[in-house]
Design an enzyme around this catalytic site. Structure first.
Site, mmCIF file in Angstrom:
data_model
loop_
_atom_site.group_PDB
_atom_site.id
_atom_site.type_symbol
_atom_site.label_atom_id
_atom_site.label_comp_id
_atom_site.label_asym_id
_atom_site.label_seq_id
_atom_site.Cartn_x
_atom_site.Cartn_y
_atom_site.Cartn_z
ATOM 1 C CE LYS A 280 -3.917 -1.843 2.654
ATOM 2 N NZ LYS A 280 -4.964 -1.689 1.625
ATOM 3 C CG ASP A 350 -3.769 -4.264 -0.227
ATOM 4 O OD1 ASP A 350 -3.922 -4.636 0.956
ATOM 5 O OD2 ASP A 350 -3.901 -3.082 -0.598
ATOM 6 N NE ARG A 354 -10.708 -10.010 -1.800
ATOM 7 C CZ ARG A 354 -11.083 -9.145 -2.731
ATOM 8 N NH1 ARG A 354 -11.349 -9.572 -3.953
ATOM 9 N NH2 ARG A 354 -11.190 -7.865 -2.462
HETATM 10 N N1 BES Z 1 -8.094 -3.818 4.465
HETATM 11 C C1 BES Z 1 -8.236 -3.429 3.113
HETATM 12 C C2 BES Z 1 -9.527 -2.647 2.830
HETATM 13 C C3 BES Z 1 -9.663 -1.328 3.538
HETATM 14 C C4 BES Z 1 -9.263 -0.159 2.923
HETATM 15 C C5 BES Z 1 -10.243 -1.258 4.790
HETATM 16 C C6 BES Z 1 -9.408 1.050 3.563
HETATM 17 C C7 BES Z 1 -10.393 -0.057 5.428
HETATM 18 C C8 BES Z 1 -9.984 1.108 4.818
HETATM 19 C C9 BES Z 1 -8.237 -4.668 2.223
HETATM 20 O O1 BES Z 1 -7.436 -5.711 2.659
HETATM 21 C C10 BES Z 1 -7.709 -4.247 0.891
HETATM 22 O O2 BES Z 1 -6.587 -3.849 0.824
HETATM 23 N N2 BES Z 1 -8.545 -4.360 -0.151
HETATM 24 C C11 BES Z 1 -8.150 -4.014 -1.464
HETATM 25 C C12 BES Z 1 -8.673 -5.087 -2.401
HETATM 26 C C13 BES Z 1 -8.168 -4.955 -3.822
HETATM 27 C C14 BES Z 1 -6.677 -5.182 -3.872
HETATM 28 C C15 BES Z 1 -8.891 -5.958 -4.675
HETATM 29 C C16 BES Z 1 -8.751 -2.660 -1.796
HETATM 30 O O3 BES Z 1 -9.881 -2.387 -1.388
HETATM 31 O O4 BES Z 1 -8.062 -1.874 -2.426
HETATM 32 ZN ZN ZN Z 2 -7.114 -5.832 4.645
HETATM 33 MN MN MN Z 3 -5.433 -5.485 2.013
#
Ligand code: BES
Ligand code: ZN
Ligand code: MN
Length: 500
Positions: A280, A350, A354
């Site tokens: 990230k 990331d 899931r």
């Molecule tokens: N934990 C994050 C989602 C998240 C983002 C929660 C901001 C709270 C605040 C999750 O693990 C993630 O990174 N999701 C990605 C998925 C994508 C790579 C398909 C996302 O939402 O960008």
């Molecule tokens: Zn996450």
């Molecule tokens: Mn993530």
């Protein structure tokens, strides 16, 4: 904070501040009468000049002078009586509690009758008042060692005042419910607020175990070797980038026949989500210490149901891992074999939540669940869609989704349903494995649920994406900045109202 009930003439109560709710449509004369009755003063001009009209969350502070037992009266607007909801009362008294704390007093009184509208149950109102006040008075400051005297004091006690003795029993019942549920919310908020260096997966497990011992819950913790034995390749894949080993936390509450099929709650427990190799951006990465909020909600809900002694059987499953990049971390392109046997192509490390949920949902099946609800801070896309006002709900059972939405309405932890049409399945098809872990930008919250649905086989299931609601950024009414404890009150309400 202690909340107690005081029966007697409200205005004779000796208190630093009396909180009074005012409905907006109260006419000039009813308003004047009730204020005259309370203060012994004709304050008609306040209403006539529209200095205070009773709009929701509007406040006005009246100083009574030190010759009166009641030093101050704080009026708080409740909006139109016909449009009153429990959530409006929570928010109004939450805001008022914040103002009262600013007065540097450590106690106040509430004129309970002023919040009760026609047809409302005194127990319900008392619970809602208690929740608004308790939740607003939460603070996470265990790491601030300096200038303690500059912080407003926490409230020591609150008196719920009523004239009618017959109300005492009902008010106490409501207070008891509020205290049990809020204690569970605080437990959940504390876990979310705790920094990543402190909360390893094992820390979460130990916190859950200690809570379980006190509350009389069964707690089982699976370590790395046991997870390997279970074949949880998806969970282990996420965990393998961190030196801190994963855990699967299982909490069990038996308030009913132990042979009854349980409700199973599953909560994402990523103690820190750096994104892994698909790292990230640095900006705001610190926020990802809250990526275990789903797990914290499940732990909190189990505490609440045991405190309330609900006649249900409930199992909580929390997969706890840390998502870090390293020489041992999973890579984009890797293929993992999940506990279900289904293979998963990793396109983005990331999209880790899931993966751990997939194995936890498979594990849930061994309890022969009557229904399964999972909670997870799963997708940024959910925040794009709903902001911070509601969580997304998706699932395979209409009745379950309907009950959850209803509980969300009642508790103010609102849900909004997203579609899970078969057409979306395409998004997650892999060329080389059974499924891929990222469907790219379109419908991000839905494609994540499509993925989970493959693992939530053969039982009634709902998924709550709480990415936008688990953390409070601004701070307001009954939600201080930081972890909100979202889900604890919602799940508790759902379980309280679950019919056989
Ligand atoms: N934990 C994050 C989602 C998240 C983002 C929660 C901001 C709270 C605040 C999750 O693990 C993630 O990174 N999701 C990605 C998925 C994508 C790579 C398909 C996302 O939402 O960008
Ligand atoms: Zn996450
Ligand atoms: Mn993530």
């Amino acid at each position: 904070m202690k909340i107690q009930v005081q029966i007697g003439p409200v205005i004779e109560k000796k208190t630093p501040c009396l909180l009074v709710g005012i409905f907006e449509e109260e006419t000039d004369s009813t308003w004047t009468e009730s204020i005259f009755w309370l203060t012994g003063r004709n304050l008609t001009h306040i209403f006539q000049d529209k200095e205070f009209t009773g709009k929701h969350q509007e406040t006005l502070l009246l100083h009574m002078g030190s010759e009166k037992a009641c030093l101050r009266i704080l009026l708080v607007g409740l909006g139109k009586e016909k449009e009153i909801t429990p959530e409006k009362i929570r928010r109004a008294v939450g805001s008022a509690t914040g103002l009262i704390k600013g007065m540097k007093v450590s106690a106040f009184a509430v004129d309970v009758a002023s919040f009760i509208s026609e047809g409302a149950s005194p127990t319900d109102i008392s619970q809602v008042l208690g929740e608004g006040i308790l939740l607003a008075d939460y603070r996470f400051d265990r790491y601030q060692t300096e200038n303690a005297e500059e912080k407003p004091p926490l409230i020591d006690y609150v008196d719920f005042c009523a004239q009618d003795e017959a109300l005492e029993h009902d008010l106490l019942a409501g207070i008891g419910l509020a205290q049990s549920v809020c204690e569970a919310v605080f437990f959940s908020r504390d876990l979310v607020n705790e920094p990543g260096n402190v909360k390893s997966p094992d820390y979460l497990a130990q916190q859950a175990r200690a809570m379980a011992e006190k509350a009389g819950l069964k707690c089982t913790i699976l370590g790395k070797a046991e997870l390997e034995k279970e074949g949880m390749g998806a969970l282990l894949g996420v965990a393998q980038g961190s030196v801190r080993e994963p855990r699967l936390i299982v909490l069990e509450y038996v308030g009913a026949d132990p042979d009854e099929d349980p409700v199973v709650l599953v909560g994402k427990g990523v103690v820190f989500d750096s994104g892994g190799i698909s790292l990230k951006p640095a900006d705001k990465m610190d926020e990802m210490k809250m990526d275990m909020a789903g797990g914290a909600a499940v732990i909190g809900a189990l505490l609440a149901v045991s405190k309330l002694g609900l006649p249900q059987r409930v199992v909580g499953i929390i997969p706890a891992v840390e998502n870090l990049p390293s020489g041992t971390a999973i890579r984009p392109g890797d293929i993992l074999t999940s506990m279900s046997g289904k293979t998963i192509e990793i396109l983005n490390t990331d999209a880790e939540g899931r993966l751990i949920l997939a194995d936890a949902l498979t594990y849930a099946a061994r309890y022969n669940p009557r229904l399964v609800i999972d909670l997870a801070t799963l997708t940024g896309a959910c925040i794009v869609a709903l902001g911070h006002e509601a969580s997304a709900v998706l699932g395979n059972n209409r009745e379950l989704i309907g009950s959850l939405i209803e509980s969300g309405q009642e508790t103010g932890e609102r849900l909004w349903e997203f579609p899970l049409w078969d057409d979306y399945t395409e998004l997650m098809k892999s060329e080389v494995a059974d499924v891929k872990n990222s469907g790219g930008r379109p419908a991000g919250t839905i494609s994540a649920a499509v993925f989970l649905k493959k693992f939530a086989a053969d039982y009634k299931w709902a998924h709550l994406d709480i990415a936008g609601t688990a953390w409070e950024y601004k701070g307001g009414h009954y939600r201080p900045k930081g972890g909100t404890g979202f889900g604890v009150r919602l799940l508790t309400h759902f379980l309280q109202n679950l019919k056989d």
